[in-house]
Design a protein around this motif. Structure first.
Motif, PDB file in Angstrom:
ATOM      1  N   ARG A 237       0.827  -1.190   0.000  1.00  0.00           N
ATOM      2  CA  ARG A 237       0.000   0.000   0.000  1.00  0.00           C
ATOM      3  C   ARG A 237       0.871   1.253   0.000  1.00  0.00           C
ATOM      4  N   LYS A 238       0.225   2.317  -0.360  1.00  0.00           N
ATOM      5  CA  LYS A 238       0.887   3.612  -0.236  1.00  0.00           C
ATOM      6  C   LYS A 238       0.921   4.016   1.241  1.00  0.00           C
ATOM      7  N   PRO A 239       1.933   4.697   1.661  1.00  0.00           N
ATOM      8  CA  PRO A 239       2.003   5.112   3.081  1.00  0.00           C
ATOM      9  C   PRO A 239       0.805   5.981   3.457  1.00  0.00           C
ATOM     10  N   GLY A 240       0.160   5.620   4.563  1.00  0.00           N
ATOM     11  CA  GLY A 240      -1.003   6.337   5.028  1.00  0.00           C
ATOM     12  C   GLY A 240      -0.857   6.711   6.493  1.00  0.00           C
ATOM     13  N   PRO A 241      -1.944   7.177   7.121  1.00  0.00           N
ATOM     14  CA  PRO A 241      -1.862   7.555   8.550  1.00  0.00           C
ATOM     15  C   PRO A 241      -1.440   6.402   9.436  1.00  0.00           C
ATOM     16  N   ALA A 242      -1.868   5.182   9.134  1.00  0.00           N
ATOM     17  CA  ALA A 242      -1.494   4.044   9.978  1.00  0.00           C
ATOM     18  C   ALA A 242      -0.013   3.745   9.848  1.00  0.00           C
ATOM     19  N   GLU A 243       0.529   3.769   8.654  1.00  0.00           N
ATOM     20  CA  GLU A 243       1.950   3.491   8.474  1.00  0.00           C
ATOM     21  C   GLU A 243       2.808   4.586   9.116  1.00  0.00           C
ATOM     22  N   GLU A 244       2.365   5.832   9.026  1.00  0.00           N
ATOM     23  CA  GLU A 244       3.128   6.908   9.668  1.00  0.00           C
ATOM     24  C   GLU A 244       3.118   6.765  11.186  1.00  0.00           C
TER      25      GLU A 244
END
Length: 907
Positions: free
Chosen positions: A115-122
């Motif tokens: 996936r593209k980096p999102g709020p959860a990954e950050e």
């Protein structure tokens, strides 16, 4: 592509249970298909290998097996990807192996997609994963505020407790969105409770098909597939806007119940916020997209099934093979294009006939040409001078601006948009067809060059040669004259905007021709117009415009619908409603499947079938079908099915697969049936058991009822195989499409002598109203029977007690001058002497010779009838005002003043 024989046993068992076939027969069926046997051959001649299911059933079984094979390949690729990344576990492997459809596999693989980096990954990168796990586990005795304070740090951008909590919420929301059981449950909730609201765009609010959908609101589960198809069509055309109303409250309640263990705990407010974040970060949109995709797939499946039924009925319609059929294309105003198809399916004659009493558009241009006359005999009084259709149409567009404007799509502002597109495509297609056909044969190129419409020198009149006779020339005649000079058994035409007017015109022309027995019927022409612009139609009708090709296709669709639809594209069948909105790949497969099944059930005539129809024979390809057509052109027709072995490329293996589906009307009786040559001995034994020969058995199929299939069964021949061999001799198997019946009129057409005033005729009520009834008496139009002319016993509350279809006996009343209406009466007319005597008795001394009363004291003044009635308003006043002329010498102000005084409104 992997073979079907390599499928796991559990998959084969599951398919066997779904389709209801024993596993042994399913394995044998798969083995035969892998060895090259077609589904049609197995269903018809090896019923013992497929449990007696038909061809369509075998194709469904093979499609299910192919879906299972694709599912297994997708599962293997997913498991390989997960193993390479080191995230494969025993539990995940078990779930993947138990998944029965692609949607379950996608749900299981969703957490591991890139996936593209999102709020959860950050948030994970900032170290908030432990806090998210704490909220997810909901452990008692933990100080949540203290755990939050541990993660507050300015260097990570987490300067407050709120920022820390938002990151933890994002991580937990991502976990919630990736659970497969959550996704499956939410789909059911959305499908049950979601609603859609349709709103028309301002620029399309007045469109008829938009008005009925404007403001439409309903739940998704309650909308049937036909409505969804109409909505899809309106959305694609940009006429409507759709708002999706999800069940937000029901969804939030469900997620809270699944996520929160104790509603009174300190974790409950945080987990409620997790649910809000999950729905806002894409979970709701994902479920919405899944539901719309699922509904689109269901709509396509149900629409394809309805399309299959409609197409099957059209393909298996009874053929009118022994009739000369005249097809008429009536979409162009002012002229009708007719094409006569003979009993062999060949185009016999073309003509431009007059529609609605209007002459053809290029009448004067065709009269000025010097082409040789056609081979058909000329009719007295008919203009028989002809020109090639392209030359005539182009010359007319130059000579008549009105005709030229109608041929351009952009000039037809008030015409139907679809017709304008058809005309435009036809013009482009004709130019392409001309360029493509130049290099085919030398004689065709020379003919096209000699007949070029734009050439400077006119074509010299020459004697028609065999090569030139292949060029179709059109004649311009009245329809009645064409019918009188040709053998026509049936007239077919496309439904127009005014069917009643079209029927009246056809009836008048049939009565005028003197051939009262010719019936007529409307047929669907949408698919015919589309086929007329295909490359195959342009090659077949090389020198004809699309209008004549449409007329010929209409006639052939009635003469042999299967043979004509076999040449059409799947998008030009004209079968079903909104069928072009369905998935094009599924539509193409369904069309091909139904076309093959219908051709296999009916059988294909090897001496008459075209290349597209012959290519449907099991084992045949387009190249082999072309070789069969070329062989019968060079060596003549086939006398038996064994003669097909002479075709190059038709080996024994293909011949064994295809021979049962070919028909040859020759010396061998079984060659014109579906009986396979390999069962010839069995058929002879069946005829011997019936006590007759094969000819008698085919003519008297009732003898087959006494045959016991058990007596012919053996170790190498099952009972199912014997039953299928016996069924090939029955008439319902040999004549699948039935017998064509000519349309019959409720009342036979009558001549003018039979419809004279005072004649008593039998009629049928076609329609009723409060003021009378309309009766079909065999004239150009229905006669009118007023309530005053109906016998009292046939009236109820001063209204006719008739119903449409009731027979009546009426008398024709004298027709008033200038009135086309045919008056009818149920009372017999009085004789002429009695009427004269009554008139002389009524005319007293106070009447003049012209019948009007003499002027006297009581008839003077306002009762005087000699003076005409003065009408001060309405049409008479308008006509009188037009006759009054204003003095041209007056100034403009004086004229305006006079007009103002004249038309001033008085209150």
């Amino acid at each position: 592509m992997k073979p079907l024989t390599g499928l796991p046993v559990d998959s084969l068992v599951r398919v066997s249970e779904e389709v209801g076939i024993p596993l042994k027969d399913l394995l044998e069926l798969v083995q035969q298909v892998e060895n090259g046997a077609s589904a049609a051959f197995l269903a018809r001649y090896r019923a013992d290998l497929c449990a007696g299911i038909d061809e369509r059933g075998i194709q469904r079984v093979l499609q299910k097996l192919a879906d299972v094979r694709d599912l297994i390949d997708r599962r293997i690729s997913m498991m390989a990807s997960l193993s390479q990344r080191g995230v494969m576990s025993d539990e995940l492997r078990k779930h993947l192996e138990q998944a029965t459809n692609r949607r379950e596999l996608n749900d299981l693989f969703m957490p591991y997609r890139e996936r593209k980096p999102g709020p959860a990954e950050e948030a994970v990168a900032k170290g908030l994963d432990p806090l998210a796990r704490l909220l997810w586990a909901q452990q008692e005795g933990v100080d949540i505020d203290a755990e939050i304070a541990k993660h507050v740090a300015a260097d990570n951008g987490l300067e407050s407790d709120g920022a820390v909590l938002e990151g933890a919420y994002a991580i937990a929301a991502q976990w919630l969105s990736d659970k497969p059981e959550i996704l499956q449950a939410l789909r059911k909730i959305y499908l049950r409770d979601s609603e859609i609201v349709l709103t028309a765009r301002p620029e399309a609010a007045k469109a008829p098909r938009v008005q009925e959908l404007d403001g439409f609101r309903a739940k998704l589960a309650s909308i049937d597939w036909k409505k969804r198809l109409s909505i899809r069509r309106a959305l694609r055309s940009g006429l409507l806007e759709m708002d999706f109303v999800p069940p937000t409250s029901a969804t939030a309640t469900f997620l809270e119940r699944r996520l929160i263990q104790d509603a009174e705990s300190s974790y409950a407010p945080h987990l409620r916020r997790v649910v809000e974040v999950a729905l806002g970060n894409g979970l709701a949109d994902r479920i919405k997209h899944n539901i719309q995709t699922y509904l689109d797939e269901r709509t396509d499946e149900q629409g394809i099934e309805a399309y299959r039924r409609a197409l099957r009925a059209a393909l298996l319609a009874p053929p009118a093979s022994d009739l000369n059929i005249l097809g008429i294309e009536i979409t162009r105003s002012g002229e009708w294009h007719a094409a006569l198809i003979d009993t062999e399916g060949r185009l016999a004659e073309c003509a431009v006939v007059r529609g609605n009493g209007k002459p053809a558009k290029f009448e004067r241009d065709s009269a000025a040409t010097t082409e040789a006359p056609p081979a058909a005999p000329a009719t007295d009084g008919a203009a028989r001078t002809e020109a090639p259709p392209e030359a005539a149409s182009e010359a007319s567009s130059e000579a008549s601006p009105e005709a030229s404007s109608e041929t351009q799509p952009e000039a037809e502002a008030t015409a139907d948009a679809s017709v304008a597109e058809v005309v435009s495509d036809a013009k482009e297609g004709e130019n392409k067809a001309e360029d493509a056909s130049v290099g085919e044969t030398a004689d065709t190129a020379a003919t096209a060059e000699a007949a070029e419409p734009g050439s400077q020198e006119p074509a010299k009149p020459t004697e028609p040669t065999p090569k030139e006779s292949r060029k179709r020339r059109t004649q311009q005649v009245e329809l009645s004259e064409f019918l009188a000079s040709h053998q026509v058994d049936l007239i077919v035409y496309g439904p127009g905007p005014k069917p009643h007017t079209i029927d009246e015109y056809l009836r008048s022309q049939i009565r005028k021709s003197g051939k009262m027995h010719i019936p007529s019927r409307p047929v669907r022409d949408s698919g015919a117009r589309m086929y007329a612009q295909t490359p195959m139609a342009k090659k077949e009708f090389r020198r004809l415009p699309w209008t004549f090709a449409t007329a010929a296709s209409l006639a052939r669709r009635v003469q042999d619908p299967l043979a004509e639809l076999a040449k059409a594209d799947f998008r030009s069948t004209g079968v079903g409603q909104n069928y072009l909105e369905l998935n094009s790949d599924l539509l193409r497969d369904a069309f091909r499947c139904e076309l093959e099944c219908a051709a296999h059930d009916v059988g294909i005539d090897a001496n008459q079938a075209s290349v597209p129809l012959l290519s449907l024979v099991p084992g045949f390809t387009d190249r082999l079908a072309k070789r069969v057509v070329e062989d019968r052109k060079q060596r003549g027709p086939f006398d038996s099915r064994d003669d097909l072995r002479r075709v190059d490329g038709l080996n024994d293996r293909i011949f064994a697969q295809a021979v049962g589906f070919l028909r040859v009307n020759g010396g061998n009786l079984l060659d014109n049936t579906g009986a396979h040559p390999q069962y010839k001995e069995l058929h002879e034994r069946i005829a011997e058991a019936a006590g007759c020969d094969l000819l008698t058995l085919l003519n008297e199929p009732d003898r087959l009822d006494a045959i016991d299939p058990e007596q012919f069964a053996g170790p190498d021949r099952s009972v199912l195989l014997v039953k299928s061999a016996i069924s090939e001799l029955r008439p319902e198997r040999r004549q699948v499409r039935g017998t064509f019946k000519l349309p019959e009129r409720a009342v036979a057409l009558r001549t003018d002598d039979e419809l004279q005033a005072g004649a008593q005729v039998s009629g049928v009520v076609s329609n009723t109203a409060d003021f009378g009834a309309f009766v079909d008496i065999g004239a150009d139009q229905d006669g009118f029977l007023h309530v005053s002319q109906i016998q009292r016993g046939l009236l109820v509350d001063s209204k006719p007690a008739f119903h449409p279809g009731d027979p009546v006996e009426v008398f024709v009343r004298p027709q008033l001058p200038g009135n086309r209406r045919i008056g009818l009466s149920m009372y017999p007319p009085r004789s002429a002497p009695a009427r004269d005597a009554a008139d002389s008795r009524r005319r007293g001394p106070d009447r003049r010779s012209d019948g009007r009363r003499r002027q006297g004291p009581r008839n003077s003044g306002r009762y005087e009838r000699d003076k005409p009635f003065r009408q001060v308003f309405g049409p008479e006043s308008d006509r009188r005002g037009k006759r009054e002329r204003i003095d041209p010498s007056l100034s403009l102000d004086e004229k305006l003043s006079m007009l103002t005084d004249k038309y001033r409104t008085k209150v």
